[in-house]
Write a protein that holds these residues in place. Structure first.
Motif, PDB file in Angstrom:
ATOM      1  N   CYS A  18      -4.839  68.254 -13.450  1.00 51.45           N
ATOM      2  CA  CYS A  18      -3.726  69.070 -12.928  1.00 51.45           C
ATOM      3  C   CYS A  18      -3.912  70.564 -13.165  1.00 51.45           C
ATOM      4  O   CYS A  18      -2.931  71.287 -13.346  1.00 51.45           O
ATOM      5  CB  CYS A  18      -2.418  68.602 -13.536  1.00 51.45           C
ATOM      6  SG  CYS A  18      -2.372  68.642 -15.352  1.00 51.45           S
ATOM      7  N   GLU A  19      -5.148  71.054 -13.156  1.00 50.13           N
ATOM      8  CA  GLU A  19      -5.364  72.482 -13.391  1.00 50.13           C
ATOM      9  C   GLU A  19      -4.570  73.351 -12.415  1.00 50.13           C
ATOM     10  O   GLU A  19      -4.031  74.400 -12.786  1.00 50.13           O
ATOM     11  CB  GLU A  19      -6.854  72.815 -13.268  1.00 50.13           C
ATOM     12  CG  GLU A  19      -7.214  74.244 -13.604  1.00 50.13           C
ATOM     13  CD  GLU A  19      -6.934  74.584 -15.062  1.00 50.13           C
ATOM     14  OE1 GLU A  19      -6.104  75.483 -15.307  1.00 50.13           O
ATOM     15  OE2 GLU A  19      -7.528  73.946 -15.942  1.00 50.13           O
ATOM     16  N   ALA A  20      -4.462  72.909 -11.169  1.00 55.12           N
ATOM     17  CA  ALA A  20      -3.791  73.706 -10.145  1.00 55.12           C
ATOM     18  C   ALA A  20      -2.280  73.734 -10.304  1.00 55.12           C
ATOM     19  O   ALA A  20      -1.607  74.505  -9.615  1.00 55.12           O
ATOM     20  CB  ALA A  20      -4.147  73.175  -8.762  1.00 55.12           C
ATOM     21  N   ALA A  21      -1.732  72.919 -11.201  1.00 52.67           N
ATOM     22  CA  ALA A  21      -0.278  72.884 -11.382  1.00 52.67           C
ATOM     23  C   ALA A  21       0.242  74.070 -12.174  1.00 52.67           C
ATOM     24  O   ALA A  21       1.441  74.355 -12.151  1.00 52.67           O
ATOM     25  CB  ALA A  21       0.132  71.576 -12.076  1.00 52.67           C
ATOM     26  N   VAL A  22      -0.641  74.762 -12.887  1.00 54.72           N
ATOM     27  CA  VAL A  22      -0.212  75.865 -13.753  1.00 54.72           C
ATOM     28  C   VAL A  22      -0.982  77.124 -13.392  1.00 54.72           C
ATOM     29  O   VAL A  22      -2.188  77.217 -13.631  1.00 54.72           O
ATOM     30  CB  VAL A  22      -0.413  75.521 -15.242  1.00 54.72           C
ATOM     31  CG1 VAL A  22       0.008  76.696 -16.116  1.00 54.72           C
ATOM     32  CG2 VAL A  22       0.376  74.273 -15.615  1.00 54.72           C
ATOM     33  N   CYS A  23      -0.305  78.072 -12.764  1.00 56.94           N
ATOM     34  CA  CYS A  23      -0.851  79.414 -12.534  1.00 56.94           C
ATOM     35  C   CYS A  23      -2.078  79.456 -11.634  1.00 56.94           C
ATOM     36  O   CYS A  23      -2.992  80.267 -11.839  1.00 56.94           O
ATOM     37  CB  CYS A  23      -1.149  80.102 -13.865  1.00 56.94           C
ATOM     38  SG  CYS A  23       0.328  80.331 -14.879  1.00 56.94           S
TER      39      CYS A  23
END
Length: 431
Positions: A130-135
């Protein structure tokens, strides 16, 4: 070279089409770096006929994204539909139930069900990334989970919403009020027609819930976050902040404190000398405080097709390489309940702006209310007299004190006859 990693993409909005573009443009680079190609073999979206600027002729189309998520010819499901529950969650749960890896940019879903979904992924032997879920393009999750793996994190905080940061930056640069700048921000596409998620702090709180779990090995606890937005920040407050040596930023903050962990999202007065005070426009920034490494700041574009798609593809590449790390740094079964420290226990400095009648004894009444709660005044600014009957601003900053006492003092001050508007409070943060 190994067999291709077969990818199904659910959701072909800005980020979905951006992801397809990155995978196509850099297919050779990705194959070289991963030792195998990563190929989109299936997609699902609402409208098959819509022109999206990407070639979909060689992929299978699914009208039902949940059916795609269970297809045996797909290895990785990329969920880019969005939304806390509904179809998006169904897609993720179906993929995990069939042992498929999942990549998602869905912060709202993870903020509310992240612990549960991480557990399901581990039970099935799949990755939930989920790297793209935060910033967006900032590698905030990788920085905490991997780069700071050998550190005990004392705090993690940052500018987690680009729209709010753009509004506050523009208000400072132009002197205009919130409503006018918000309207321009919507025209530019930096804020939605309904801007509540951005300007009321909800989007930042979703991201903070994920970062807190990562930093402190706790279960995701969105409900434990104190959330305030920026609607009440005025041009007058921004001007006074500048005069006092501060800038106003909407921060998401998770910090160890006596009795637990504070989780809070609200406008903050930040010293101009602090690096995060100089993060401007639509940019995001995340600061992590490690016990051995000290402060690490990452800054960059927090949204948009390119930055967010870049983060999605980075997760896909980790899966192609065979990397399988727990979503929240430790196995879901080892995440402990978050001991939340209530906002009433917060200790810090405060900025107060009062609109008062300019008459004898007003300052005495105000300082008496602060004195009764053992609140020490650091500075006070009062301008010359206004026209008869018009309020004049009195600005006070305090030394560190307890939030509960400050709230009681504010209530007493608000009841004074000479105070004509609800006092404006902004917390002071000294990173």
């Amino acid at each position: 070279m190994s067999e291709p990693l077969r990818i199904g993409v659910a959701g072909l909005g800005v980020v979905g089409t951006g992801t397809l573009t990155v995978l196509e443009r850099h297919h050779e680079l990705i194959a070289d770096r991963c030792g195998r190609p990563a190929m989109v073999t299936a997609v699902s979206a609402r409208d098959r006929r819509k022109e999206r600027g990407v070639d979909l002729s060689a992929v299978r189309w699914f009208d039902d994204p949940t059916a795609m998520a269970s297809d045996p010819e797909i290895d990785v499901v990329v969920e880019l539909i969005g939304g806390e529950a509904g179809v998006a969650k169904d897609v993720v749960e179906t993929a995990l139930a069939h042992g498929k890896h999942v990549v998602t940019a869905n912060k709202a879903m993870l903020a509310h069900a992240g612990t549960e979904l991480a557990g399901r992924a581990e039970e099935s032997g799949a990755v939930l990334a989920c790297e793209a879920a935060v910033c967006g393009g900032i590698p905030a999750i990788k920085t905490v989970r991997e780069g700071l793996a050998g550190n005990a994190v004392e705090a993690i905080y940052g500018i987690l919403n680009g729209s709010s940061n753009y509004i506050l930056t523009t208000m400072r640069e132009t002197g205009r009020e919130f409503g006018e700048v918000l309207a321009d921000t919507q025209k530019l596409g930096y804020a939605e027609a309904d801007p509540s998620l951005d300007v009321d702090g909800i989007d930042a709180a979703h991201k903070l819930a994920i970062l807190t779990a990562l930093a402190f090995n706790t279960r995701v606890d969105y409900e434990g976050i104190h959330v305030e937005g920026i609607r009440e920040v005025s041009a007058l407050d921004i001007n006074y902040a500048e005069e006092l040596g501060y800038r106003i930023k909407l921060l998401g903050i998770a910090r160890r404190a006596d009795g637990g962990i504070e989780q809070r999202v609200h406008p903050c007065m930040v010293p101009k000398s602090a690096p995060i005070a100089n993060v401007e426009g639509v940019n995001n920034a995340v600061v992590a405080e490690g016990d051995f490494v000290g402060n690490i700041l990452t800054e960059g574009a927090g949204a948009g097709a390119g930055p967010t798609a870049s983060a999605v593809v980075a997760d896909i590449m980790d899966i192609a390489r065979g990397t399988n790390l727990p979503t929240f740094a430790v196995p879901a079964s080892n995440l402990h309940p978050l001991a939340s420290r209530g906002m009433h226990e917060h200790q810090g400095g405060y900025y107060l702006r009062l609109m008062c009648l300019d008459r004898p004894g007003v300052l005495t009444e105000i300082t008496a209310a602060l004195r009764d709660e053992a609140i020490s005044v650091e500075s006070m600014v009062q301008r010359g007299r206004g026209p008869s009957g018009e309020p004049v601003p009195i600005v006070i900053t305090t030394h560190e004190t307890r939030e509960a006492g400050m709230m009681r003092a504010l209530k007493a001050i608000e009841q004074l006859d000479a105070v004509l508007e609800a006092p404006r409070l902004i917390r002071i943060e000294n990173p």
